[in-house]
Design an enzyme around this catalytic site. Structure first.
Site, PDB file in Angstrom:
ATOM      1  N   TYR A 277       0.309 -12.055   7.632  1.00  0.00           N
ATOM      2  CA  TYR A 277       0.157 -10.950   6.775  1.00  0.00           C
ATOM      3  C   TYR A 277      -1.207 -10.240   6.267  1.00  0.00           C
ATOM      4  CZ  TYR A 277      -1.516 -14.012   2.822  1.00  0.00           C
ATOM      5  OH  TYR A 277      -2.495 -14.833   2.163  1.00  0.00           O
TER       6      TYR A 277
ATOM      7  N   HIS B  22      18.357   6.525  -9.779  1.00  0.00           N
ATOM      8  CA  HIS B  22      18.746   7.259  -8.736  1.00  0.00           C
ATOM      9  C   HIS B  22      17.713   8.679  -8.714  1.00  0.00           C
ATOM     10  CE1 HIS B  22      21.120   9.898  -6.225  1.00  0.00           C
ATOM     11  NE2 HIS B  22      21.169  10.897  -6.893  1.00  0.00           N
TER      12      HIS B  22
ATOM     13  N   ASP C 192      -6.313 -23.218  -2.740  1.00  0.00           N
ATOM     14  CA  ASP C 192      -6.231 -23.172  -1.208  1.00  0.00           C
ATOM     15  C   ASP C 192      -6.694 -24.341  -0.398  1.00  0.00           C
ATOM     16  OD1 ASP C 192      -5.419 -20.638  -1.817  1.00  0.00           O
ATOM     17  OD2 ASP C 192      -6.967 -19.598  -0.534  1.00  0.00           O
TER      18      ASP C 192
ATOM     19  N   CYS D  45      -1.773  -7.853   9.646  1.00  0.00           N
ATOM     20  CA  CYS D  45      -0.958  -6.662   9.578  1.00  0.00           C
ATOM     21  C   CYS D  45      -1.839  -5.805   8.241  1.00  0.00           C
ATOM     22  CB  CYS D  45       0.478  -7.152   9.227  1.00  0.00           C
ATOM     23  SG  CYS D  45       1.472  -7.775  10.404  1.00  0.00           S
ATOM     24  N   GLU D  46      -1.849  -6.377   7.089  1.00  0.00           N
ATOM     25  CA  GLU D  46      -2.472  -5.643   6.066  1.00  0.00           C
ATOM     26  C   GLU D  46      -3.928  -4.757   6.563  1.00  0.00           C
ATOM     27  OE1 GLU D  46      -1.035  -8.190   2.039  1.00  0.00           O
ATOM     28  OE2 GLU D  46      -3.135  -8.532   2.932  1.00  0.00           O
TER      29      GLU D  46
END
Length: 434
Positions: free
Chosen positions: A176, A425, A301, A179-180
């Protein structure tokens, strides 16, 4: 300086700050030691600066699709100097707010390098501090691949400190973070190639959602090379060369390594061999976040949990309550929502497996009729008709919607009940709820 505390926390990132403030709020004497900037990775080198950069990229991405379709004028340039200044001001303000909150809570903030020199003993600049509980919240750092010329590649920390954009870049790693970085910089006008050794990108997400995300990245103009482990990074007269194999190389201005992270465990010092770690190098912990060394706890982490800011903050508070208040169990990781900030975002909760997805759909949003990039939306529901246990989304606003989906899943709704709540909608939500 006092030397005796109820607990000492090493690390002033999301987990350490949360633990310190909540433990102090429960009437305990707490010291927090931070060797660099308050806020840790999230504030200084991760989520916050990334999201600010993504905000600009998202606006440009939406506009550029309309520009290429002939509905808007030329895409405006990005004033990187002003953007970096605004970002710097915001990060400084966040750090100051943390400092103020620690002071209000009565936490002793020590800005120094700490080392655990004995169980319950932490040394800073020759001074020894003691506490029956020590909390390691030292976070992690990006690591580069073991390859020739790896030192020539930037890591994710460096990318978020760029004050000027390259014309072209190659990103190693399809998780991720990679990709970011790809989606953001492509939207900012950089020519991006992403190289991954896996057969698809976003392997942290279910295959169906990831494939839609990958298709959207390709539609954005990002070149994606799968199943490839680069061999070297080399300097050239015009920039850098990323060698893919004996016959193929990429000529780019910058190479970025988004190839994983490792925990910061230097503070363990000579006690490191007494603390058990997983195969990934993070510390093993029990339900009370305690390591194999009695009295030493780990959150964030550096511990064997999901490396996400909300998990770190939640675990810090939970540990404070476990030690000094009313016991509560850690957050179930199945209920943690996560998002990859690509364009549009990919988001999931419930840790769906392909076998567990019983309903899914890929669709074209109404905006695709106006934009030249033609991104696709997707939703997937996992579990069963009688109990929905996971939700996957690819859509504009998915990063906001997935948190509400996480709340819904706590109650294990059946599919018929979900259909009784009508979506807006026109939107992807009405497809999910319909």
């Amino acid at each position: 300086m006092d030397t005796e505390y109820d607990a000492i926390v090493i690390g002033g990132g999301s987990a350490g700050l949360s633990f310190a403030r909540h433990a102090a709020g429960l009437g305990r004497k707490i010291a927090l030691i931070e060797r660099a900037e308050l806020g840790g990775t999230c504030v200084n080198r991760g989520c916050v600066p990334k999201k600010m950069l993504w905000t600009v990229a998202d606006a440009l991405h939406r506009g550029s699709g309309l520009t290429r379709a002939g509905l808007l004028g030329a895409t405006p340039p990005v004033d990187m100097e002003r953007l970096c200044a605004r970002r710097g001001d915001k990060l400084a303000a966040i750090r100051q707010s943390y400092r103020d909150k620690l002071g209000e809570a009565g936490v002793t903030l020590i800005e120094d390098v700490a080392e655990l020199t004995a169980p319950g003993e932490v040394t800073i600049s020759g001074r020894r501090l003691r506490a029956p509980r020590v909390v390691l919240a030292t976070g992690g750092r990006p690591v580069k691949p073991d390859m020739e010329g790896a030192h020539l590649a930037c890591d994710s920390d460096a990318v978020l400190n760029w004050t000027a954009l390259p014309r072209s870049m190659a990103i190693i790693g399809g998780g991720y973070i990679g990709c970011e970085m790809a989606a953001i910089h492509a939207a900012l006008g950089v020519r991006v190639t992403l190289v991954t050794d896996t057969d698809r990108v976003l392997t942290e997400f279910s295959e169906a959602a990831a494939k839609v995300g990958q298709a959207n990245m390709a539609a954005q103009g990002i070149r994606i090379v799968t199943g490839c482990t680069p061999e070297a990074v080399r300097e050239t007269d015009d920039g850098l060369e990323l060698v893919l194999d004996a016959d193929t190389s990429l000529a780019v201005e910058k190479v970025v390594a988004a190839t994983g992270r490792a925990p910061n465990l230097e503070a363990l010092g000579g006690l490191a061999e007494r603390v058990a770690a997983t195969d990934k190098g993070v510390l093993k912990i029990d339900e009370r976040f305690e390591t194999s060394l009695p009295g030493l706890h780990a959150v964030g982490d550096c511990a064997d949990r999901l490396p996400l800011t909300p998990v770190a903050s939640g675990d810090g508070e939970t540990l404070a309550r476990q030690l000094f208040g009313t016991h509560r169990p850690p957050v179930d990781l199945r209920h943690v929502a996560t998002t990859a900030f690509v364009l549009p975002p990919v988001a999931e909760v419930g840790q769906p497996s392909e076998a567990a997805i019983f309903e899914q759909k890929t669709l074209s949003p109404l905006s695709a009729a106006l934009r030249a990039d033609a991104s696709q939306d997707y939703y997937g529901l996992g579990g069963s008709e009688s109990a929905v246990t996971s939700v996957s989304l690819v859509a504009e606003g998915a990063h906001e919607a997935i948190a509400w989906a996480a709340q819904m899943l706590l109650h294990r709704p059946d599919r018929d009940t979900m259909r009784r709540a009508l979506g807006v909608h026109p939107s992807t939500s009405e497809e999910v709820m319909g």
